[in-house]
Design a protein around this motif. Structure first.
Motif, mmCIF file in Angstrom:
data_model
loop_
_atom_site.group_PDB
_atom_site.id
_atom_site.type_symbol
_atom_site.label_atom_id
_atom_site.label_comp_id
_atom_site.label_asym_id
_atom_site.label_seq_id
_atom_site.Cartn_x
_atom_site.Cartn_y
_atom_site.Cartn_z
ATOM 1 N N ALA A 79 0.846 -1.632 -0.329
ATOM 2 C CA ALA A 79 -0.076 -0.147 -0.179
ATOM 3 C C ALA A 79 1.012 0.699 0.337
ATOM 4 C CB ALA A 79 -0.832 -0.506 1.178
ATOM 5 N N ASN A 80 1.774 1.288 1.178
ATOM 6 C CA ASN A 80 2.941 2.370 0.816
ATOM 7 C C ASN A 80 3.718 2.678 -0.552
ATOM 8 O OD1 ASN A 80 1.633 2.879 3.892
ATOM 9 N ND2 ASN A 80 3.826 1.718 4.461
ATOM 10 N N HIS A 81 4.066 1.412 -0.753
ATOM 11 C CA HIS A 81 4.531 2.077 -2.073
ATOM 12 C C HIS A 81 3.568 1.762 -3.429
ATOM 13 C CE1 HIS A 81 8.256 1.545 -1.251
ATOM 14 N NE2 HIS A 81 8.066 0.989 -0.020
ATOM 15 N N LYS A 82 2.762 1.987 -3.500
ATOM 16 C CA LYS A 82 1.214 1.853 -4.539
ATOM 17 C C LYS A 82 1.818 0.460 -4.904
ATOM 18 C CE LYS A 82 1.170 7.080 -4.263
ATOM 19 N NZ LYS A 82 1.795 7.035 -3.006
ATOM 20 N N LEU A 83 1.819 -0.371 -4.836
ATOM 21 C CA LEU A 83 1.673 -1.753 -5.850
ATOM 22 C C LEU A 83 0.349 -2.236 -5.456
ATOM 23 C CD1 LEU A 83 5.112 -2.804 -4.258
ATOM 24 C CD2 LEU A 83 4.160 -1.151 -6.379
ATOM 25 N N LEU A 84 -0.596 -1.621 -6.243
ATOM 26 C CA LEU A 84 -1.723 -2.073 -5.910
ATOM 27 C C LEU A 84 -1.918 -3.958 -6.647
ATOM 28 C CD1 LEU A 84 -5.035 -1.709 -5.426
ATOM 29 C CD2 LEU A 84 -5.128 -0.770 -7.804
ATOM 30 N N SER A 85 -1.447 -4.101 -8.016
ATOM 31 C CA SER A 85 -1.373 -5.675 -8.449
ATOM 32 C C SER A 85 -0.917 -6.666 -7.725
ATOM 33 C CB SER A 85 -0.706 -5.478 -9.586
ATOM 34 O OG SER A 85 -0.538 -6.936 -10.254
ATOM 35 N N LYS A 86 -0.281 -5.698 -7.064
ATOM 36 C CA LYS A 86 0.946 -7.231 -5.949
ATOM 37 C C LYS A 86 0.008 -7.623 -4.546
ATOM 38 C CE LYS A 86 5.408 -7.211 -6.687
ATOM 39 N NZ LYS A 86 7.206 -7.171 -6.235
ATOM 40 N N LYS B 143 -6.013 0.999 2.987
ATOM 41 C CA LYS B 143 -5.574 1.833 2.474
ATOM 42 C C LYS B 143 -4.976 1.405 0.964
ATOM 43 C CE LYS B 143 -4.365 2.738 7.583
ATOM 44 N NZ LYS B 143 -3.912 2.725 8.582
ATOM 45 N N LEU B 144 -4.611 -0.073 0.654
ATOM 46 C CA LEU B 144 -4.019 -0.337 -0.274
ATOM 47 C C LEU B 144 -4.631 0.749 -2.040
ATOM 48 C CD1 LEU B 144 -2.234 -2.180 -2.082
ATOM 49 C CD2 LEU B 144 -4.219 -3.499 -2.585
ATOM 50 N N PHE B 145 -5.876 0.360 -1.429
ATOM 51 C CA PHE B 145 -6.924 1.339 -2.208
ATOM 52 C C PHE B 145 -6.810 2.382 -2.495
ATOM 53 C CE2 PHE B 145 -8.070 -2.582 -3.002
ATOM 54 C CZ PHE B 145 -8.346 -3.152 -4.063
ATOM 55 N N VAL B 146 -7.034 2.840 -1.460
ATOM 56 C CA VAL B 146 -6.495 4.661 -1.316
ATOM 57 C C VAL B 146 -5.325 5.249 -1.522
ATOM 58 C CG1 VAL B 146 -6.182 6.499 0.170
ATOM 59 C CG2 VAL B 146 -8.040 5.053 1.051
ATOM 60 N N GLU B 147 -4.522 4.697 -1.450
ATOM 61 C CA GLU B 147 -2.638 4.878 -1.712
ATOM 62 C C GLU B 147 -2.918 4.965 -3.330
ATOM 63 O OE1 GLU B 147 -0.545 7.026 -0.575
ATOM 64 O OE2 GLU B 147 -1.967 6.618 1.559
ATOM 65 N N MET C 264 -10.449 6.797 8.903
ATOM 66 C CA MET C 264 -10.086 8.247 8.723
ATOM 67 C C MET C 264 -9.293 8.018 7.092
ATOM 68 S SD MET C 264 -10.226 9.896 11.375
ATOM 69 C CE MET C 264 -9.730 11.235 10.886
ATOM 70 N N ALA C 265 -8.580 7.184 6.861
ATOM 71 C CA ALA C 265 -7.660 7.345 6.001
ATOM 72 C C ALA C 265 -8.855 7.815 4.473
ATOM 73 C CB ALA C 265 -7.426 5.476 5.314
ATOM 74 N N ILE C 266 -9.601 7.183 4.681
ATOM 75 C CA ILE C 266 -11.300 8.198 3.177
ATOM 76 C C ILE C 266 -11.270 9.170 4.075
ATOM 77 C CG2 ILE C 266 -12.992 6.811 2.367
ATOM 78 C CD1 ILE C 266 -12.500 4.049 3.130
ATOM 79 N N LEU C 267 -11.931 9.653 5.102
ATOM 80 C CA LEU C 267 -12.473 10.719 5.353
ATOM 81 C C LEU C 267 -10.862 11.985 4.962
ATOM 82 C CD1 LEU C 267 -13.853 13.539 6.100
ATOM 83 C CD2 LEU C 267 -12.790 12.305 8.756
ATOM 84 N N ASP C 268 -9.927 11.543 4.869
ATOM 85 C CA ASP C 268 -8.500 12.201 4.449
ATOM 86 C C ASP C 268 -8.279 12.491 3.142
ATOM 87 O OD1 ASP C 268 -6.523 13.298 5.353
ATOM 88 O OD2 ASP C 268 -5.066 11.811 4.035
ATOM 89 N N LYS C 269 -8.822 11.010 2.942
ATOM 90 C CA LYS C 269 -9.172 11.415 1.312
ATOM 91 C C LYS C 269 -10.386 12.445 0.414
ATOM 92 C CE LYS C 269 -4.766 9.499 -0.146
ATOM 93 N NZ LYS C 269 -4.033 10.630 -0.510
ATOM 94 N N TYR C 270 -11.114 11.605 0.172
ATOM 95 C CA TYR C 270 -12.082 13.095 0.790
ATOM 96 C C TYR C 270 -12.080 14.905 0.874
ATOM 97 C CZ TYR C 270 -15.573 8.717 -0.808
ATOM 98 O OH TYR C 270 -15.444 8.009 -0.768
ATOM 99 N N ALA C 271 -11.767 14.807 1.966
ATOM 100 C CA ALA C 271 -11.384 16.235 2.267
ATOM 101 C C ALA C 271 -10.400 16.571 1.752
ATOM 102 C CB ALA C 271 -10.407 16.155 3.614
#
Length: 574
Positions: A424-431, A456-460, A488-495
């Motif tokens: 998630a932190n490295h945005k490696l969605l496929s992995k 967090k994987l999908f958010v990042e 909070m991770a989703i709220l942060d992105k919507y914000a």
């Protein structure tokens, strides 16, 4: 007893008033592990010479499924376990606050019987156990409750203790009633727990009962009820202990740092001596406000009072140095943690791995991991996966994980989650998707920690709608609520997107799910209005209704959204 005036002089108390200033750090950290002192015979495992089989700590309870973890495990500040005395900590604490060596995990036949019993037939299984002439001494009982608590099987532990009390198979003392009270609070909430207190014989309604209830009130950040219970302790003429004062410090550290100095003043007046946990709270609070000088002064006072910071406190200090940009001081602290030879100080490895990673020192991560690699412990493996991920060595993190599977064959979702967070932190969605599928194929039970990692994987990866969908499905299909951090991770992105509609929805979801409303939620919601360049009418009143009062940052945000309000002339022009 030493008067606290020699430990907390008035000048220092006044200095602590700076703790009431709002957080000035961007992205201030929000969790830490804090436990306090031990209390219950029911919850303390007996010595190994009495009962039970010695089992390797790393193999015994590390394969616990996430279904056993309460949904608020990773809530902001909820890692601050208010009462480690209730059998939740891995080590016992003596009355002076010093921890005893960690006990090896113990198991006994009675524990296995209770564990394997379906929830609806625990009583029948226990009655049969007694009828067959099996032993039911305090040692077996204590060990069973201790193991259930450690695995967070609170409901089964409560069923077991209720059976003990109802069947009179154990002569309850105050500590046993306190253990029962704590389980009622954890399973059924504060109101039921308070009702249970009234059922306890008056002769057993002492300080331990009320401090147990106080700890549960603090764990839910219920300020009004916590203060009410603390005052009851005083009103009933019961002793005010360091433990109870620590609970107030822990509460105010989270919700109202202005009151910390008041608690310290009271401790001075009542000659209540601080313990290592008291100092740990104060060190962390100073560190979180980036008052490094103040933090160091508290460390020195702790040492002057004959208490050396343990490994976890040293790690906390190093972490605050890193966050404050004082890398040289952090490295000095890490060298002290290592000792003369890290090979002779193996217990420090788990803490050192993430700290060296936070400093960006990949070589030191490799050096410390080499000490562990030949015969790693599971907790060291998790620390290594996270550390390698932090320094960008994803392949090394993957190798640690694959080696774990070779060694332990079957792992719980906890260990998959560690690697999932790296992806998630490295945005490696496929992995990340592949690993999630592998978890399912390997028979892992999926719970809040996995949902959090997937969110967090999908958010990042920028797929916020998908993350939102995962969270909603998880909340609907399971009885365990998702983690605070997931919302909070989703709220942060919507914000950040200025998506007021979805930010408001997520804000309400947090409330509906039962999480305490905090300043951070309001700050993020205001950020959504600011980014949408839309006025937030009635926002001050909303905050007041939630008993939240603006700090400097939020006050500035409120002023910013006020600027978007339409004036009479702008309405005419529109």
């Amino acid at each position: 007893m030493i008067a606290l005036g020699t430990i907390f002089p008035t000048v220092w108390l006044l200095e602590l008033l700076v703790l009431s200033q709002p957080y000035c750090m961007t992205g201030a950290r929000t969790s830490d592990n804090e436990v306090d002192d031990g209390f219950s015979d029911l919850d303390s495992p007996p010595g190994t010479n009495k009962i039970g089989t010695m089992v390797d700590k790393d193999v015994d309870d590390e394969f616990i499924s996430e279904q056993e973890i309460p949904g608020d495990e990773s809530e902001v500040d909820s890692a601050e376990v208010a009462d480690g005395s209730l059998g939740l900590s891995d080590s016992e604490t003596q009355s002076n606050g010093e921890k005893e060596p960690r006990r090896k995990s113990l198991t006994c036949p009675l524990f296995k019987v209770v564990m394997e019993a379906p929830r609806h037939s625990v009583t029948a299984v226990l009655n049969k156990w007694v009828q067959e002439g099996n032993s039911l001494g305090r040692d077996e009982i204590s060990l069973t409750v201790w193991n259930l608590r450690k695995r967070r099987f609170y409901q089964k532990a409560l069923q077991f203790v209720e059976w003990l009390e109802a069947s009179k198979h154990l002569n309850f003392v105050e500590r046993d009633y306190a253990s029962h009270l704590d389980l009622v609070a954890k399973v059924h909430g504060l109101q039921k727990a308070e009702n249970y207190i009234n059922m306890i014989p008056e002769s057993f309604r002492g300080e331990i009962i009320y401090r147990t209830f106080l700890a549960n009130c603090v764990s839910t950040s219920n300020v009004k009820k916590s203060e009410e219970v603390f005052n009851k302790i005083k009103d009933h003429g019961l002793p005010i202990t360091t433990f109870s004062c620590n609970q107030l410090l822990l509460l105010y550290k989270r919700v109202d740092r202005k009151k910390i100095a008041d608690v310290l003043t009271m401790m001075e007046k009542e000659n209540i001596k601080p313990c290592p946990f008291t100092y740990r709270l104060l060190i962390d609070t100073k560190g979180r406000t980036n008052d490094i000088t103040g933090m160091e002064q508290i460390v020195e006072r702790m040492k002057a009072d004959g208490m050396e910071p343990d490994l976890s406190t040293q790690a906390m200090i190093a972490n605050h140095y890193i966050f404050g940009g004082l890398n040289d001081k952090a490295e000095t602290t890490l060298k002290k943690m290592e000792g003369d030879d890290i090979k002779d100080n193996r217990n420090a490895c788990k803490a050192l791995l993430p700290l060296y990673a936070a400093l960006g020192k990949a070589e030191d991560v490799g050096r410390i991991w080499k000490v562990c690699e030949a015969g790693p412990r599971l907790d060291e493996c998790v620390a290594a996966i996270e550390a390698w991920g932090k320094v960008g060595h994803v392949e090394d993190a993957e190798k640690v994980f694959e080696d774990m599977l070779k060694t332990w064959k079957k792992l719980s979702s906890k260990y998959y989650n560690a690697l999932l967070k790296v992806y998630a932190n490295h945005k490696l969605l496929s992995k990340g998707k592949d690993l999630a599928k592998r978890m399912s194929d390997d028979g892992c039970r999926i719970g809040p920690l996995t949902w959090d990692a997937l969110v967090k994987l999908f958010v990042e990866a920028g797929e916020v709608a998908k993350a939102d969908s995962i969270l909603q499905k998880a909340a609907q299909l399971n009885r365990i609520r998702p983690l605070y951090s997931s919302y909070m991770a989703i709220l942060d992105k919507y914000a950040k997107r200025g998506d007021i509609h979805n930010a408001e929805r997520m804000f309400q979801e947090l409330k509906k799910t039962g999480y305490t409303t905090r300043m951070t939620q309001h700050r993020l919601l205001l950020e959504a209005y600011i980014n949408a360049r839309t006025p937030a009418y009635g926002f001050r009143e909303r905050m007041k209704a939630d008993n939240i009062f603006p700090n400097k940052q939020v006050a500035a945000q409120l002023a910013a959204v006020d600027a978007f309000k339409k004036t009479n002339i702008s309405e005419l022009l529109d």
